[in-house]
Design an enzyme around this catalytic site. Structure first.
Site, PDB file in Angstrom:
ATOM      1  CG  LEU A  77      70.810  26.770 124.020  1.00 14.94           C
ATOM      2  CD1 LEU A  77      71.479  25.919 122.966  1.00 14.94           C
ATOM      3  CD2 LEU A  77      71.054  26.225 125.411  1.00 14.94           C
ATOM      4  CB  CYS A  78      69.729  33.951 123.905  1.00 17.92           C
ATOM      5  SG  CYS A  78      69.632  33.946 122.129  1.00 17.92           S
ATOM      6  CG  HIS A  79      75.087  34.066 127.041  1.00 21.61           C
ATOM      7  ND1 HIS A  79      75.377  33.504 125.822  1.00 21.61           N
ATOM      8  CD2 HIS A  79      75.790  33.367 127.951  1.00 21.61           C
ATOM      9  CE1 HIS A  79      76.236  32.510 125.992  1.00 21.61           C
ATOM     10  NE2 HIS A  79      76.507  32.402 127.283  1.00 21.61           N
ATOM     11  CG  MET A 115      70.186  35.545 118.626  1.00 21.32           C
ATOM     12  SD  MET A 115      69.496  35.115 116.998  1.00 21.32           S
ATOM     13  CE  MET A 115      67.804  34.781 117.412  1.00 21.32           C
ATOM     14  CD  GLU A 116      70.249  39.812 122.629  1.00 17.80           C
ATOM     15  OE1 GLU A 116      70.295  39.006 123.574  1.00 17.80           O
ATOM     16  OE2 GLU A 116      70.982  39.682 121.612  1.00 17.80           O
ATOM     17  CG  ASP A 130      47.546  42.009 118.532  1.00 20.40           C
ATOM     18  OD1 ASP A 130      46.618  41.185 118.381  1.00 20.40           O
ATOM     19  OD2 ASP A 130      47.629  42.759 119.522  1.00 20.40           O
TER      20      ASP A 130
END
Length: 164
Positions: A77-79, A115-116, A130
């Site tokens: 749902l993120c654009h 969110m980014e 990692d």
């Protein structure tokens, strides 16, 4: 929409992407941070660029930027956004011991970039893990959080206790 209402649910409670088509494009910026905690010896190897897999900080920085650019593919749902700028800074914190990862994302658009920024930090932290797991599997990723956001109709926001 009333305060406290979840914006990604429709009237029936089904997941729904928010329509931002009628919102004005404004300059928006967000900053996030996270920590990768590790043994002092591991931190020394990273700082000295002596990890067998390569330059941990440089690769994690690139991974974080790439993560920000792929946010809409990873988070439902993120654009998808045409980001103006993403930066990822990684600094040793001997007192932890570990690395502090900070990311900034900026866009001129109708929706925010929180969110980014958070995805950039998360992917950079995972990449550090990692790259160094061969010498320290006890590393821990912690305290990923939004520090600041600016722009948009909700205005500016700063996390309690975040640096100014």
């Amino acid at each position: 929409m009333t305060a406290g209402t979840l914006t990604h649910l429709d009237a029936t409670g089904a997941a729904s992407m928010v329509d931002v088509g009628d919102k004005p494009a404004t300059r928006r910026e967000a900053m996030a941070e996270g920590l990768v905690l590790m043994r002092p010896e591991t931190l020394a190897l990273i700082v000295d660029n002596a990890v067998r897999k390569g330059d941990v900080v440089a690769i994690a920085r690139i991974a974080g930027i790439m993560g920000a650019k792929k946010t809409s593919e990873l988070i439902p749902l993120c654009h998808p956004l045409m980001l103006d700028k993403v930066s990822v800074d990684i600094a040793p914190e001997p007192a932890l011991p570990g690395l502090r990862v900070t990311a900034m994302a900026r866009v001129s658009g109708p929706t925010g970039v929180e969110m980014e920024a958070l995805t950039a930090v998360s992917v950079a932290c995972l990449t550090i893990y990692d790259m160094a797991k061969g010498v320290d599997r006890d590393m821990a990723i912690s305290n990923i959080r939004l520090l600041t956001k600016s722009g948009g109709s909700s205005g500016d926001w700063r996390a309690e206790g975040s640096p100014s």
